[in-house]
Design an enzyme around this catalytic site. Structure first.
Site, PDB file in Angstrom:
ATOM      1  N   CYS A   1      38.870   1.458  24.468  1.00 14.09           N
ATOM      2  CA  CYS A   1      37.714   1.279  25.360  1.00 14.09           C
ATOM      3  C   CYS A   1      38.131   1.436  26.818  1.00 14.09           C
ATOM      4  CB  CYS A   1      37.070  -0.087  25.145  1.00 14.09           C
ATOM      5  SG  CYS A   1      36.254  -0.247  23.549  1.00 14.09           S
TER       6      CYS A   1
ATOM      7  N   CYS B   1      47.009  11.149  34.068  1.00 12.75           N
ATOM      8  CA  CYS B   1      45.857  10.681  33.301  1.00 12.75           C
ATOM      9  C   CYS B   1      45.386   9.417  33.994  1.00 12.75           C
ATOM     10  CB  CYS B   1      46.201  10.463  31.834  1.00 12.75           C
ATOM     11  SG  CYS B   1      47.510   9.252  31.584  1.00 12.75           S
TER      12      CYS B   1
END
Lengths: 387, 84
Positions: free
Chosen positions: A198, A345
């Site tokens: 998540c 990232c």
């Protein structure tokens, strides 16, 4: 019966408790008897996060006698969008402490056991030992397999829920009652990096409220011994269409934990099983400060952003080539082999994996940005949103 | 034969972004789950990395890779989920 009559009969409800649980007492399937079973019962909740919040709030309010919570984390601001156990003023506090204040505030009759530690192969069996039910509110595959296995070893139900973006699922894994376990459904974990967490992919704040409430409901049904538990069934919820689908699960006779000839009878090394920890860092890492120096000095390099497109809409470092990690192998020709490729990232895990992919494909000069765009936001450019 | 495909979560994105599609296979009246997945990987290469981890249900019941799918079935294709 999960809670034997002898244990339920030994419990007394005070006048204040009888008043508190009056709306339960009116229900023919609960009554004073069911309420006594709840007071006699104990539940261990793994994780005080999105799922653990509604699970523990509702179980505490419902009058479960003893609740244990396992979570080593502190409350962060990004938790508050969905983790309704916590308040703004709890930021920085151990979750366990904030949960204690909130849950005992709701129900002072509760016995609360706090475990500010990770649920591990070393402590899991003894942590679960005093409890009747395990509730899986964890956020990673390794702990899900561990929760499943120790519950199965102990013959106790594992009330499962998981969530991602707008969809979630819930089930009750209970081999001792003839049902399948988590491994019957998922025999082997996905490779690290394939399934986003998540934290990487996002989650609708109310979704854990829905799934956690299903878990709390199933827990209460198991304890009072009424209704049809979700054993051998998995409810899938898609909040965007608000469709609830129920899938039938089958027990796998060859399951290594609950099959006919189990090969796993005690906790294993779940990090290794799930492919963790990350492969050794043959990949060069650079700090955000080094990246800034490269950019300031205009040293030629390709900055490659391997996050998903939804993450890119939140923030980006200007001038990057955007190529999500899952598409990298198929689109590797779009990346120039020189000059040096510097990959980022969100936090540095996926960029390290991407760097390995490039190295395997003949790239020579590759580096991964340690800490990712979040470190860039915190240490270099606060205009870039932190998420 | 024609079947209905339902994609869930991330696999919906990998399969082009639609929840439901109909899928027609010529000259046969059944296909194994494994063979169907191979056809889908060719059609949507982004599904291929999920091979082995995809959960498949036929008419709301989980099935293994050797299960034979028949005309008119609804096939759900789902990834594992870890969040909590």
């Amino acid at each position: 019966m999960l809670i034997p009559d002898t244990r339920a009969d030994a419990v007394e409800l005070s006048p204040l408790e009888r008043e508190r649980y009056a709306r339960h007492a009116l229900l023919p399937d609960v009554g004073i008897e069911g309420q006594k079973r709840m007071k006699a019962a104990s539940v261990l909740c793994i994780g005080a996060g999105g799922l653990g919040s509604p699970v523990t709030l509702y179980l505490a309010a419902a009058g479960i006698g003893r609740i244990g919570i396992v979570d080593p984390d502190v409350v962060e601001r990004t938790n508050l969008q969905r983790q309704v156990l916590f308040a703004e003023s709890d930021i920085g506090r151990p979750k366990i402490e904030a949960a204690r204040d909130r849950l005992l505030g709701i129900n002072p009759h509760l016995q609360l056991d706090l475990y500010p530690e990770r649920f591990t192969a070393e402590n899991a069996v003894s942590l679960l030992e005093p409890y009747d039910v395990l509730v899986d509110g964890t956020d990673n595959f390794a702990t899900r397999y561990l929760s499943n296995d120790v519950a199965a070893f102990a013959g106790k139900p594992n009330v499962y829920g998981s969530i991602f973006r707008f969809e979630g699922q819930a089930s009750v894994f209970h081999p001792a009652a003839g049902g399948p376990c988590y491994r019957c459904m998922f025999p082997t974990p996905p490779e690290p990096g394939l399934v986003p967490s998540c934290a990487e992919g996002g989650v609708l704040g109310v979704l854990p409220g829905i799934i956690g409430s299903l878990q709390a409901t199933e827990t209460i049904k198991l304890i009072i011994g009424k209704g049809e538990p979700l054993i051998g069934k998995m409810v899938h919820v898609d909040t965007m269409t608000m469709r609830f689908r129920e899938f039938k699960l089958r027990k796998d006779p060859e399951c290594p934990v609950c099959g006919e000839t189990p090969s796993i009878t005690e906790p294993i090394d779940y990090e290794a099983f799930c492919g963790m920890p990350e492969p050794p860092p043959v990949v060069e890492e650079i700090s955000v400060q080094e990246l800034k120096a490269l950019r300031d000095a205009k040293i030629p390099h390709t900055l490659l952003d391997v996050r998903g497109k939804d993450e890119i809409t939140i923030c980006e470092i200007a001038g990057s080539l955007k190529l999500p990690l899952p598409e990298l192998s198929d689109r590797i020709d779009e990346i120039p082999k020189s000059p040096r490729v510097v990959i980022h990232c969100k936090g540095g895990v996926r960029s390290a994996q991407a760097a390995e992919v490039l190295l395997e494909n003949g790239f020579k000069e590759v580096a991964s940005v340690a800490g990712g765009i979040n470190a860039w936001s915190e240490e270099i450019d606060s205009e870039v949103a932190l998420y | 034969m024609t079947i209905k495909l339902l994609y869930f979560s991330l696999l919906r994105d990998a399969a082009g972004g639609t929840e439901e599609t109909t899928h027609t296979i010529q000259d046969t009246d059944s296909i194994s789950v494994a063979d169907l997945l191979q056809r889908l990987y060719t059609q949507h290469p982004a599904l291929r990395p999920w091979d082995g981890k995809i959960l498949v249900a036929a008419d709301l019941e989980y099935v293994k890779r050797d299960y034979l799918i028949h005309e008119g079935q609804e096939i759900a294709i789902m990834p594992p989920v870890q969040g909590g």
